[in-house]
Design an enzyme around this catalytic site. Sequence first.
Site, PDB file in Angstrom:
ATOM      1  N   ASN A 280       2.305  -7.529 -14.119  1.00 32.40           N
ATOM      2  CA  ASN A 280       3.398  -8.489 -15.289  1.00 32.40           C
ATOM      3  C   ASN A 280       3.697  -6.645 -16.123  1.00 32.40           C
ATOM      4  OD1 ASN A 280       3.322  -9.901 -13.985  1.00 32.40           O
ATOM      5  ND2 ASN A 280       2.996 -11.811 -16.062  1.00 32.40           N
TER       6      ASN A 280
ATOM      7  N   SER B 181      -2.933  -4.691   2.072  1.00 35.16           N
ATOM      8  CA  SER B 181      -2.870  -6.144   2.550  1.00 35.16           C
ATOM      9  C   SER B 181      -2.127  -6.039   4.412  1.00 35.16           C
ATOM     10  CB  SER B 181      -1.430  -6.824   2.509  1.00 35.16           C
ATOM     11  OG  SER B 181      -1.770  -6.958   1.002  1.00 35.16           O
TER      12      SER B 181
ATOM     13  N   GLN C 197       1.090  -1.378   4.214  1.00 36.20           N
ATOM     14  CA  GLN C 197       1.772  -0.547   3.068  1.00 36.20           C
ATOM     15  C   GLN C 197       0.928   0.417   2.348  1.00 36.20           C
ATOM     16  OE1 GLN C 197       2.795  -3.144  -0.643  1.00 36.20           O
ATOM     17  NE2 GLN C 197       4.319  -1.654  -0.743  1.00 36.20           N
ATOM     18  N   GLY C 198       0.858   1.522   2.498  1.00 35.41           N
ATOM     19  CA  GLY C 198      -0.675   2.363   2.067  1.00 35.41           C
ATOM     20  C   GLY C 198      -0.151   3.151   1.047  1.00 35.41           C
ATOM     21  N   TYR C 199       0.269   2.654   0.153  1.00 32.59           N
ATOM     22  CA  TYR C 199       0.803   3.112  -1.159  1.00 32.59           C
ATOM     23  C   TYR C 199      -0.838   3.190  -2.113  1.00 32.59           C
ATOM     24  CZ  TYR C 199       5.194   1.992  -0.924  1.00 32.59           C
ATOM     25  OH  TYR C 199       6.806   2.812  -0.462  1.00 32.59           O
ATOM     26  N   SER C 200      -1.133   2.170  -2.576  1.00 35.05           N
ATOM     27  CA  SER C 200      -1.913   2.582  -3.723  1.00 35.05           C
ATOM     28  C   SER C 200      -3.897   3.219  -3.299  1.00 35.05           C
ATOM     29  CB  SER C 200      -2.987   0.551  -3.880  1.00 35.05           C
ATOM     30  OG  SER C 200      -1.800  -0.296  -3.658  1.00 35.05           O
TER      31      SER C 200
ATOM     32  N   GLU D 272      11.085  -5.122  -2.025  1.00 33.28           N
ATOM     33  CA  GLU D 272       9.264  -5.617  -2.204  1.00 33.28           C
ATOM     34  C   GLU D 272       9.593  -6.863  -2.979  1.00 33.28           C
ATOM     35  OE1 GLU D 272       5.842  -3.935  -2.439  1.00 33.28           O
ATOM     36  OE2 GLU D 272       4.735  -5.629  -2.040  1.00 33.28           O
TER      37      GLU D 272
END
Length: 395
Positions: A373, A166, A131-134, A249
Site C-alpha cells: 500500500n 508464488s 515470478q522471480g523478482y523479490s 499484474e
Amino acid sequence: MDLRFSDADEAFRREVAAWLAENLAGEFAPLRGRGGPGDESALLDERRQWEGRVAAAGWACVGWPTACGGRGLTLPQQMIFYEEYARAGGPGRIGHIGEHLLGPTVIAFGTPAQKARFLPPIVRAEEIWCQGYSEPNAGSDLANVQTKAVLDGDHWVITGQKIWTSGAQWSDWCFVLCRTEPAAPSHQALSYLLVPMRQPGVEVRPIVQMTGDSEFSEVFFDGARTAADHIVGKPGEGWKVAMGTLAFERGASTLGQQLNFQNELDQVVAAAKQHGVNADPVLRQRIADAWIGLRIMRFNAFRTLGDPDRAELGREALITKLYWATWHRTLGKLAMDVLGPAGEITAGAPYELTALQRLFLFSRSDTIYAGTNQIQRNIIAERALGLPREPRPGK
Ligand SMILES: Cc1cc2nc3c(=O)[nH]c(=O)nc-3n(C[C@H](O)[C@H](O)[C@H](O)COP(=O)(O)OP(=O)(O)OC[C@H]3O[C@@H](n4cnc5c(N)ncnc54)[C@H](O)[C@@H]3O)c2cc1C
C-alpha cells in the site's frame, strides 16, 4: 457515464455462463470453489486437466490478441468472463502468472521467436510460470536485486536467491530479474531472463504460510542455466520490462475479481445471520460499508474500462490495487468479528480452515504483494498527482 454493459456484452455473458454450467460439471464439479487464496495446493492435477478443458474451448488467455493464440476480448468482455467464472465458482487458475504476467510481457517486449516459443504452451496450459523478482533484501526496493547472471558461451548462468515466489513448486519456468551489468547504475544493471525450473541448479523450498498452505517458496539458483536468447529486452533493460509486467499484474487481470469478493461478502452476511449478530448495529454498519465499498469498486472498474474499445488501462487504474487490497483485508477482519470466538476454532486435526478463516489470514497479504500500500501511494503521488519524487537512497 453509462454503467451498464451493452446488449452484445450481455449476450456474451450468457454464452460464458452456459459454457461454464455445462463444463464445470461431472468430473470437474468437485473443483468448484477450490484452489483460491489459502487453498492454492488443492487438487492440482485435476485443476491442470481443467485448464486443458478451458484451453481446448478457447477460453484461455481471453485478453490476448488472437494472433498470439488468445481470444482477443475487449476489456468489458474480459471483465464479464472473469465475473462469470467467479459466479460459477470456477477453480483458482494455476496458469494465472503465465496468462496475466509473463504472456502479456512477451507480447509487449518479446521477439517473434520468443512469442512462438513461449506463448502457445501458456495458452495450452502446458507450461506454468512463476515470478522471480523479490529477494530477502529486494522487495519494495526491487532495483536492489542481487541475483547474478553471466554469459557463458550460449548460456546464461544464474546464481542467487529469490523469495516469496508464488507457485514455484509447481512451475516449469520462472521469469527472473537479475543483475547482468555489474558496472552500470542499478536500474540499468538488470536483465529479465526466462529460466527453466526443472534443472539441477534450481532448488525450491516451500514456505508454510499462516493459512497452512504453501503458496510461495524460496528459490535458490546455484549455477542454473538458460539459453542466451531467453532474455526479454536487451541486457540492462530488465527494469523497463519488469515494470511492464507489474503494470499487467496490477491492471486488467484484477478487473473481474469483484464477483469473488461478492461471494465472500455473501458468506460473511450468511455467517452474521447464523451467529445471530445481524442485529448488532456496529456490525450491520460495517457490513453495509463493505457492500458500498464493493459497489464503488465495481463502478470504478467501469470508469477504468472507459471507452469499451480501449485496449489499455488509464491512470485511474493506479488506485485499483490500493483500493481492492485495503477493502479485502478489511473484509477479512469483518469476517472474524462476525464469527466471534468461533473464528478461532477449527474442527480438529488436520485443522482445515474454513473459507472465512482463510479469507482473514490470506487477505493480510493483499496489501503487500504486487506492491505494498505504501508503494502504491508513492506511485499515485508521483505519477498521477505529479508530486515531487520520493528521495532515493544514494541520490
Ligand atoms: C502472498 C504473497 C505472494 C507473493 N508472491 C511473489 C511472487 O510470486 N514473486 C515475487 O517476486 N514476489 C512475491 N511476493 C513478494 C512481494 O512482492 C513483496 O513482499 C513486496 O514487494 C514487499 O517487499 P518486502 O516483503 O521485501 O517488504 P519491504 O520492501 O521490506 O517493506 C517492508 C515495509 O516497509 C514499507 N516500505 C518499503 N519501502 C518503502 C518506501 N519507499 N516508502 C514507504 N514505505 C516503504 C513497505 O510498504 C512495508 O510496509 C509475494 C508476497 C506475498 C505476501
